[in-house]
Every structure is written in structure tokens, then in C-alpha cells.
Motif scaffolding. Structure first.
Motif, PDB file in Angstrom:
ATOM      1  N   LEU A 175      57.877 -63.616 -84.245  1.00  0.00           N
ATOM      2  CA  LEU A 175      58.787 -63.137 -83.208  1.00  0.00           C
ATOM      3  C   LEU A 175      59.673 -62.010 -83.727  1.00  0.00           C
ATOM      4  O   LEU A 175      59.873 -61.013 -83.048  1.00  0.00           O
ATOM      5  CB  LEU A 175      59.641 -64.289 -82.678  1.00  0.00           C
ATOM      6  CG  LEU A 175      58.876 -65.336 -81.868  1.00  0.00           C
ATOM      7  CD1 LEU A 175      59.740 -66.555 -81.616  1.00  0.00           C
ATOM      8  CD2 LEU A 175      58.382 -64.746 -80.562  1.00  0.00           C
ATOM      9  N   ARG A 176      60.170 -62.149 -84.947  1.00  0.00           N
ATOM     10  CA  ARG A 176      61.019 -61.090 -85.524  1.00  0.00           C
ATOM     11  C   ARG A 176      60.230 -59.799 -85.726  1.00  0.00           C
ATOM     12  O   ARG A 176      60.768 -58.707 -85.579  1.00  0.00           O
ATOM     13  CB  ARG A 176      61.615 -61.552 -86.841  1.00  0.00           C
ATOM     14  CG  ARG A 176      62.791 -62.472 -86.656  1.00  0.00           C
ATOM     15  CD  ARG A 176      63.513 -62.754 -87.967  1.00  0.00           C
ATOM     16  NE  ARG A 176      64.567 -63.709 -87.714  1.00  0.00           N
ATOM     17  CZ  ARG A 176      64.433 -65.027 -87.855  1.00  0.00           C
ATOM     18  NH1 ARG A 176      63.294 -65.542 -88.292  1.00  0.00           N
ATOM     19  NH2 ARG A 176      65.434 -65.833 -87.601  1.00  0.00           N
TER      20      ARG A 176
ATOM     21  N   VAL B  15      66.414 -67.299 -78.611  1.00  0.00           N
ATOM     22  CA  VAL B  15      65.228 -68.010 -78.160  1.00  0.00           C
ATOM     23  C   VAL B  15      64.421 -67.021 -77.325  1.00  0.00           C
ATOM     24  O   VAL B  15      64.977 -66.308 -76.486  1.00  0.00           O
ATOM     25  CB  VAL B  15      65.583 -69.256 -77.308  1.00  0.00           C
ATOM     26  CG1 VAL B  15      64.331 -69.933 -76.773  1.00  0.00           C
ATOM     27  CG2 VAL B  15      66.404 -70.246 -78.114  1.00  0.00           C
ATOM     28  N   ALA B  16      63.131 -66.955 -77.581  1.00  0.00           N
ATOM     29  CA  ALA B  16      62.251 -66.055 -76.823  1.00  0.00           C
ATOM     30  C   ALA B  16      61.563 -66.850 -75.717  1.00  0.00           C
ATOM     31  O   ALA B  16      61.164 -68.003 -75.916  1.00  0.00           O
ATOM     32  CB  ALA B  16      61.211 -65.430 -77.745  1.00  0.00           C
TER      33      ALA B  16
ATOM     34  N   VAL C  16      58.574 -70.235 -69.856  1.00  0.00           N
ATOM     35  CA  VAL C  16      58.003 -70.958 -70.990  1.00  0.00           C
ATOM     36  C   VAL C  16      58.621 -70.432 -72.279  1.00  0.00           C
ATOM     37  O   VAL C  16      58.666 -69.218 -72.500  1.00  0.00           O
ATOM     38  CB  VAL C  16      56.467 -70.775 -71.033  1.00  0.00           C
ATOM     39  CG1 VAL C  16      55.862 -71.488 -72.225  1.00  0.00           C
ATOM     40  CG2 VAL C  16      55.834 -71.240 -69.738  1.00  0.00           C
ATOM     41  N   ARG C  17      59.094 -71.335 -73.111  1.00  0.00           N
ATOM     42  CA  ARG C  17      59.627 -70.949 -74.415  1.00  0.00           C
ATOM     43  C   ARG C  17      58.480 -70.437 -75.282  1.00  0.00           C
ATOM     44  O   ARG C  17      57.416 -71.038 -75.340  1.00  0.00           O
ATOM     45  CB  ARG C  17      60.285 -72.151 -75.077  1.00  0.00           C
ATOM     46  CG  ARG C  17      61.011 -71.800 -76.360  1.00  0.00           C
ATOM     47  CD  ARG C  17      61.647 -73.023 -76.964  1.00  0.00           C
ATOM     48  NE  ARG C  17      62.737 -73.501 -76.145  1.00  0.00           N
ATOM     49  CZ  ARG C  17      63.991 -73.635 -76.554  1.00  0.00           C
ATOM     50  NH1 ARG C  17      64.301 -73.343 -77.803  1.00  0.00           N
ATOM     51  NH2 ARG C  17      64.921 -74.062 -75.750  1.00  0.00           N
ATOM     52  N   ASP C  18      58.697 -69.319 -75.928  1.00  0.00           N
ATOM     53  CA  ASP C  18      57.699 -68.736 -76.830  1.00  0.00           C
ATOM     54  C   ASP C  18      57.758 -69.500 -78.147  1.00  0.00           C
ATOM     55  O   ASP C  18      58.759 -69.440 -78.855  1.00  0.00           O
ATOM     56  CB  ASP C  18      57.995 -67.252 -77.038  1.00  0.00           C
ATOM     57  CG  ASP C  18      56.877 -66.516 -77.718  1.00  0.00           C
ATOM     58  OD1 ASP C  18      56.142 -67.142 -78.515  1.00  0.00           O
ATOM     59  OD2 ASP C  18      56.733 -65.306 -77.467  1.00  0.00           O
ATOM     60  N   LYS C  19      56.707 -70.230 -78.484  1.00  0.00           N
ATOM     61  CA  LYS C  19      56.706 -71.113 -79.656  1.00  0.00           C
ATOM     62  C   LYS C  19      56.049 -70.506 -80.885  1.00  0.00           C
ATOM     63  O   LYS C  19      55.729 -71.223 -81.827  1.00  0.00           O
ATOM     64  CB  LYS C  19      56.051 -72.433 -79.289  1.00  0.00           C
ATOM     65  CG  LYS C  19      56.856 -73.156 -78.227  1.00  0.00           C
ATOM     66  CD  LYS C  19      56.402 -74.544 -78.004  1.00  0.00           C
ATOM     67  CE  LYS C  19      57.183 -75.089 -76.828  1.00  0.00           C
ATOM     68  NZ  LYS C  19      57.615 -76.408 -76.964  1.00  0.00           N
ATOM     69  N   ARG C  20      55.860 -69.193 -80.868  1.00  0.00           N
ATOM     70  CA  ARG C  20      55.314 -68.561 -82.067  1.00  0.00           C
ATOM     71  C   ARG C  20      56.313 -68.693 -83.217  1.00  0.00           C
ATOM     72  O   ARG C  20      57.513 -68.826 -82.984  1.00  0.00           O
ATOM     73  CB  ARG C  20      55.010 -67.092 -81.798  1.00  0.00           C
ATOM     74  CG  ARG C  20      53.840 -66.921 -80.824  1.00  0.00           C
ATOM     75  CD  ARG C  20      53.548 -65.482 -80.569  1.00  0.00           C
ATOM     76  NE  ARG C  20      54.639 -64.906 -79.766  1.00  0.00           N
ATOM     77  CZ  ARG C  20      54.788 -63.620 -79.541  1.00  0.00           C
ATOM     78  NH1 ARG C  20      53.936 -62.753 -80.040  1.00  0.00           N
ATOM     79  NH2 ARG C  20      55.788 -63.178 -78.802  1.00  0.00           N
TER      80      ARG C  20
END
Length: 113
Positions: free
Chosen positions: A61-62, A73-74, A52-56
Motif C-alpha cells: 500500500l505504501r 486505512v485504504a 471494502v477495506r484494502d487488505k494488501r
């Protein structure tokens, strides 16, 4: 709650950077240009149960993932725990990612100790 956590899936956070944003597509499943597997010390590969792509937001994320850059992409990658022989006798586990552009293997030693 502790039992549920212990019996739940194994989850990894991955930050992936590619030279072409179109190739950073782990969350496309079988249509992705990349393959992932968790490999036990006997060489048995287990495919992920979910990617699952992390959508935060990028700022969040940084803050949590210093290696998160402009082309990164996380992802959250889950593997079924039952498929892996994790326990006190397991010494090595490898997360393997490969495709036409290359491959990488991340190995953890001393897992069960």
C-alpha cells in the motif's frame, strides 16, 4: 471486456486517516460513523454499492499510495454507474464524506469533456 468495464461500477481508492482508529470504519456500512455519497451536478446523491477495506500488506500500500501512513486505512469504494449521469454532458462529480467529526468533498471538474 471493454463494454463490461464501461458498464461496470465506478471504483475509487480512498486512503482515510482519523485521529482515533476506531472511527476509521467506512467498511462497517450503516454502522460506520461516516457517510459517503457520489453527487452529480444536479445534486443527486448516490450511496456506495460496496466499501471494502484494502487488505494488501502495508508495504504494498505504501508503494502504491505514498500518503498511506501509520494511522491510515485504504478502502475500495464502488458506486453503481447506472445511478450516475456520467457522459459527455456531465461537467462535475463530487465524492462527499461526512459525519459528526467533520466533512470533506472532493470535486472533479470537466468530467465529460
Amino acid at each position: 471486456a471493454a463494454r463490461t468495464d464501461a458498464e461496470g461500477e465506478l471504483e475509487f481508492a480512498l486512503v482515510v486517516t482519523t485521529h482515533d482508529r476506531a472511527e476509521n470504519d467506512l467498511d462497517r456500512g450503516a454502522r460506520s460513523v461516516w457517510r459517503l455519497a457520489l453527487v452529480d451536478e444536479r445534486g443527486v446523491e448516490t450511496a456506495p454499492s460496496a466499501i471494502v477495506r484494502d487488505k494488501r500488506p502495508p508495504a504494498v500500500l505504501r508503494a502504491e499510495l505514498p500518503e498511506f501512513g501509520d494511522f491510515a486505512v485504504a478502502y475500495r469504494v464502488r458506486f453503481p454507474r447506472a445511478a450516475m449521469a456520467l457522459g459527455p454532458d456531465v461537467r462535475t462529480v463530487t465524492l462527499k464524506m461526512w459525519g459528526a467529526r467533520g466533512a470533506v468533498a472532493l470535486r472533479w471538474h470537466g468530467v465529460g469533456s
